[in-house]
Scaffold this active site. Sequence first.
Site, PDB file in Angstrom:
ATOM      1  N   GLU A   1       0.132  -9.064  -1.168  1.00  0.00           N
ATOM      2  CA  GLU A   1      -0.503  -8.493   0.034  1.00  0.00           C
ATOM      3  C   GLU A   1      -1.722  -7.651  -0.368  1.00  0.00           C
ATOM      4  OE1 GLU A   1       1.808  -7.255   3.759  1.00  0.00           O
ATOM      5  OE2 GLU A   1       0.716  -5.417   3.303  1.00  0.00           O
TER       6      GLU A   1
ATOM      7  N   GLU B   1      -2.210   5.116   2.797  1.00  0.00           N
ATOM      8  CA  GLU B   1      -2.128   3.694   2.423  1.00  0.00           C
ATOM      9  C   GLU B   1      -3.480   3.057   2.092  1.00  0.00           C
ATOM     10  OE1 GLU B   1      -0.605   5.065   5.019  1.00  0.00           O
ATOM     11  OE2 GLU B   1       1.534   4.815   4.600  1.00  0.00           O
TER      12      GLU B   1
ATOM     13  N   HIS C   1      12.399   5.730  13.063  1.00  0.00           N
ATOM     14  CA  HIS C   1      12.286   5.859  11.606  1.00  0.00           C
ATOM     15  C   HIS C   1      13.076   7.093  11.143  1.00  0.00           C
ATOM     16  CE1 HIS C   1      10.380   6.375   7.702  1.00  0.00           C
ATOM     17  NE2 HIS C   1       9.765   5.217   7.844  1.00  0.00           N
TER      18      HIS C   1
ATOM     19  N   ARG D   1       1.832   8.508   9.087  1.00  0.00           N
ATOM     20  CA  ARG D   1       1.520   9.910   8.817  1.00  0.00           C
ATOM     21  C   ARG D   1       0.300  10.407   9.577  1.00  0.00           C
ATOM     22  NH1 ARG D   1       4.125  12.174   3.919  1.00  0.00           N
ATOM     23  NH2 ARG D   1       5.608  10.521   3.546  1.00  0.00           N
TER      24      ARG D   1
ATOM     25  N   ASP E   1       0.784  -1.231   0.000  1.00  0.00           N
ATOM     26  CA  ASP E   1       0.000   0.000   0.000  1.00  0.00           C
ATOM     27  C   ASP E   1       0.820   1.286   0.000  1.00  0.00           C
ATOM     28  OD1 ASP E   1       1.107   0.024   2.511  1.00  0.00           O
ATOM     29  OD2 ASP E   1      -0.697  -0.707   3.502  1.00  0.00           O
TER      30      ASP E   1
ATOM     31  N   HIS F   1       5.572   5.573  13.191  1.00  0.00           N
ATOM     32  CA  HIS F   1       5.922   6.427  12.048  1.00  0.00           C
ATOM     33  C   HIS F   1       4.754   6.902  11.201  1.00  0.00           C
ATOM     34  CE1 HIS F   1       5.213   3.633   8.652  1.00  0.00           C
ATOM     35  NE2 HIS F   1       5.485   2.699   9.508  1.00  0.00           N
TER      36      HIS F   1
HETATM   37  C1  UD1 Z   1       6.648   5.240   3.640  1.00  0.00           C
HETATM   38  C2  UD1 Z   1       5.291   4.834   3.088  1.00  0.00           C
HETATM   39  C3  UD1 Z   1       4.477   4.111   4.154  1.00  0.00           C
HETATM   40  C4  UD1 Z   1       5.274   2.956   4.775  1.00  0.00           C
HETATM   41  C5  UD1 Z   1       6.612   3.485   5.266  1.00  0.00           C
HETATM   42  C6  UD1 Z   1       7.434   2.350   5.804  1.00  0.00           C
HETATM   43  C7  UD1 Z   1       4.106   6.243   1.441  1.00  0.00           C
HETATM   44  C8  UD1 Z   1       3.372   7.511   1.198  1.00  0.00           C
HETATM   45  N1  UD1 Z   1       4.544   6.033   2.690  1.00  0.00           N
HETATM   46  O1  UD1 Z   1       6.444   6.241   4.636  1.00  0.00           O
HETATM   47  O2  UD1 Z   1       3.308   3.592   3.569  1.00  0.00           O
HETATM   48  O3  UD1 Z   1       4.550   2.426   5.845  1.00  0.00           O
HETATM   49  O4  UD1 Z   1       7.307   4.100   4.177  1.00  0.00           O
HETATM   50  O5  UD1 Z   1       8.520   2.808   6.544  1.00  0.00           O
HETATM   51  O6  UD1 Z   1       4.317   5.480   0.519  1.00  0.00           O
HETATM   52  N2  UD1 Z   1      14.112   8.709   4.997  1.00  0.00           N
HETATM   53  C9  UD1 Z   1      15.497   8.628   4.990  1.00  0.00           C
HETATM   54  N3  UD1 Z   1      16.070   7.423   4.664  1.00  0.00           N
HETATM   55  C10 UD1 Z   1      15.352   6.314   4.394  1.00  0.00           C
HETATM   56  C11 UD1 Z   1      13.946   6.402   4.439  1.00  0.00           C
HETATM   57  C12 UD1 Z   1      13.342   7.606   4.733  1.00  0.00           C
HETATM   58  O7  UD1 Z   1      16.199   9.605   5.242  1.00  0.00           O
HETATM   59  O8  UD1 Z   1      15.940   5.276   4.110  1.00  0.00           O
HETATM   60  C13 UD1 Z   1      13.473  10.019   5.311  1.00  0.00           C
HETATM   61  C14 UD1 Z   1      13.604  11.008   4.130  1.00  0.00           C
HETATM   62  O9  UD1 Z   1      13.756  12.300   4.638  1.00  0.00           O
HETATM   63  C15 UD1 Z   1      12.237  10.870   3.434  1.00  0.00           C
HETATM   64  C16 UD1 Z   1      11.334  10.669   4.638  1.00  0.00           C
HETATM   65  O10 UD1 Z   1      12.082   9.828   5.531  1.00  0.00           O
HETATM   66  O11 UD1 Z   1      11.888  12.010   2.668  1.00  0.00           O
HETATM   67  C17 UD1 Z   1       9.991  10.084   4.359  1.00  0.00           C
HETATM   68  O12 UD1 Z   1      10.028   8.919   3.559  1.00  0.00           O
HETATM   69  P1  UD1 Z   1       8.677   8.482   2.765  1.00  0.00           P
HETATM   70  O13 UD1 Z   1       8.924   7.221   2.033  1.00  0.00           O
HETATM   71  O14 UD1 Z   1       8.132   9.647   1.997  1.00  0.00           O
HETATM   72  O15 UD1 Z   1       7.621   8.253   3.902  1.00  0.00           O
HETATM   73  P2  UD1 Z   1       7.576   7.239   5.097  1.00  0.00           P
HETATM   74  O16 UD1 Z   1       7.026   8.014   6.238  1.00  0.00           O
HETATM   75  O17 UD1 Z   1       8.866   6.543   5.236  1.00  0.00           O
HETATM   76  N1  UDP Z   2      11.891  -3.173  11.031  1.00  0.00           N
HETATM   77  C1  UDP Z   2      13.275  -3.207  10.825  1.00  0.00           C
HETATM   78  N2  UDP Z   2      14.080  -2.380  11.565  1.00  0.00           N
HETATM   79  C2  UDP Z   2      13.565  -1.516  12.486  1.00  0.00           C
HETATM   80  C3  UDP Z   2      12.150  -1.474  12.674  1.00  0.00           C
HETATM   81  C4  UDP Z   2      11.346  -2.304  11.915  1.00  0.00           C
HETATM   82  O1  UDP Z   2      13.771  -3.982  10.004  1.00  0.00           O
HETATM   83  O2  UDP Z   2      14.338  -0.801  13.123  1.00  0.00           O
HETATM   84  C5  UDP Z   2      11.030  -4.050  10.193  1.00  0.00           C
HETATM   85  C6  UDP Z   2       9.909  -4.767  10.918  1.00  0.00           C
HETATM   86  O3  UDP Z   2      10.335  -6.003  11.447  1.00  0.00           O
HETATM   87  C7  UDP Z   2       8.879  -4.930   9.805  1.00  0.00           C
HETATM   88  C8  UDP Z   2       9.091  -3.716   8.921  1.00  0.00           C
HETATM   89  O4  UDP Z   2      10.388  -3.217   9.266  1.00  0.00           O
HETATM   90  O5  UDP Z   2       9.157  -6.074   9.002  1.00  0.00           O
HETATM   91  C9  UDP Z   2       8.043  -2.674   9.167  1.00  0.00           C
HETATM   92  O6  UDP Z   2       8.352  -1.543   8.440  1.00  0.00           O
HETATM   93  P1  UDP Z   2       7.729  -0.128   8.736  1.00  0.00           P
HETATM   94  O7  UDP Z   2       7.305  -0.047  10.158  1.00  0.00           O
HETATM   95  O8  UDP Z   2       8.704   0.859   8.222  1.00  0.00           O
HETATM   96  O9  UDP Z   2       6.489  -0.057   7.748  1.00  0.00           O
HETATM   97  P2  UDP Z   2       4.987  -0.616   7.801  1.00  0.00           P
HETATM   98  O10 UDP Z   2       5.023  -2.060   8.121  1.00  0.00           O
HETATM   99  O11 UDP Z   2       4.253   0.195   8.816  1.00  0.00           O
HETATM  100  O12 UDP Z   2       4.491  -0.325   6.430  1.00  0.00           O
END
Ligand code: UD1
Ligand code: UDP
Length: 370
Positions: free
Chosen positions: A120, A134, A244, A213, A98, A211
């Site tokens: 999924e 999502e 995160h 939104r 999602d 984490h």
């Molecule tokens: C995204 C997904 C969410 C998912 C989550 C898992 C969307 C809109 N959101 O949210 O569905 O649950 O990932 O974690 O698709 N960043 C880093 N390094 C990284 C990753 C993120 O610096 O490796 C920071 C960056 O500043 C980036 C921000 O996090 O701009 C947000 O990342 P983004 O993918 O937009 O949103 P998430 O909140 O991570």
């Molecule tokens: N996870 C990880 N390292 C961490 C925290 C979570 O590898 O420090 C794993 C966790 O076991 C799960 C996945 O990341 O498999 C969940 O990802 P996240 O919470 O970013 O996204 P969501 O599941 O909410 O989409």
Amino acid sequence: MKQLKVMTIFGTRPEAIKMAPLIKKLEAEKAIESIVCVTAQHREMLDMVLDLFDIKPDYDLNLMKHGQTISDITVGVLKGLEEVLKKVKPDVVLVHGDTSTAFVGALAAFYQQIKVGHVEAGLRSGNIYSPYPEEMNRRLVSTLANLHFAPTKGNYNNLINSGVSANEIFITGNTVIDALLQVVKDDYLFQNDLLNQIDYENKKVIAMTCHRRENWGTPMKSIFTAVRKIVESNSNVEVIFPVHMNPTIQTLAQEIMGNVDGIHLIQPLEYEEFANLMNKVDIILTDSGGIQEEAPAFGKPILVLRTETERPEAVEAGTVKVVGVQEDNIIKEIDRLLNDKVAYETMANAINPYGDGKASERIIEILLNL
Ligand code: UD1
Ligand code: UDP
């Protein structure tokens, strides 16, 4: 014999974890040519998973920007994938779950008239603003996809109720269990020494993630404050919170929970480390989707820091409780698990409604029988 060209498209940590076992099996299948395209919606958090499972993407759109918006991701992924799809011309594209990468990946494939498989599929919260964005992403992918790989019977029913034809839906289990079974070991030694030093025997240890939104702002402040108050009033509690990398969350976590004895704010852990941490702690607090699927397998009580869940299976089994985002209620629920042995034991059931570790195998069989 002509191989089936299957392109997996993903971009974030959870998609990578859940696609990894499937990609390893696609790579090993002679009748399939596996092509991996990452959008890199995440960068470091994605690369940690790619390294762990030794996956080398064929295409990397390298899109992540700090503080990116949903529109940034949508536009970047759509444009970037157009070129890749035109060049590779896969027979089928697989997207996961999602995220915005999943939605736009499915849309980009549709624009090239390429079949889309949704791994999924069929999760629904019933509220398009929670989880945001999502819930809308997953509904849009359901509309765009031709094959729907549903983890559970409940997910199958949701798809039927959304108007998807029964012959396009397959109940496979969730590939997250395939991944989990590969990395969890009872005698696991952590690479991060802090995790080896925690006194799991004598302390009450809580692992937490947060984490989403829709929790940004007041809800997240209440969650963090509740956890801080719990630690301040219980000297035998330790909280491990791999924060995160999203800057919004990093800033708030430091502001409310930084410099509190007993709270360890650490960098995101490698998947292997986090999965084995779940196996060791007493309680898990999370608003993550994937963790709600993994943690029940360990028999650890999970309090979900949200107002609803699209994963009701473990709630029905009693291991997961949705506790909302109000400070007082979160404190009450954590306190109960810390101090009421019966309440703790009632929730500490090892169950596994999300699969048997063979979801990837089933998906590949279905693809080969197309
Ligand atoms: C995204 C997904 C969410 C998912 C989550 C898992 C969307 C809109 N959101 O949210 O569905 O649950 O990932 O974690 O698709 N960043 C880093 N390094 C990284 C990753 C993120 O610096 O490796 C920071 C960056 O500043 C980036 C921000 O996090 O701009 C947000 O990342 P983004 O993918 O937009 O949103 P998430 O909140 O991570
Ligand atoms: N996870 C990880 N390292 C961490 C925290 C979570 O590898 O420090 C794993 C966790 O076991 C799960 C996945 O990341 O498999 C969940 O990802 P996240 O919470 O970013 O996204 P969501 O599941 O909410 O989409």
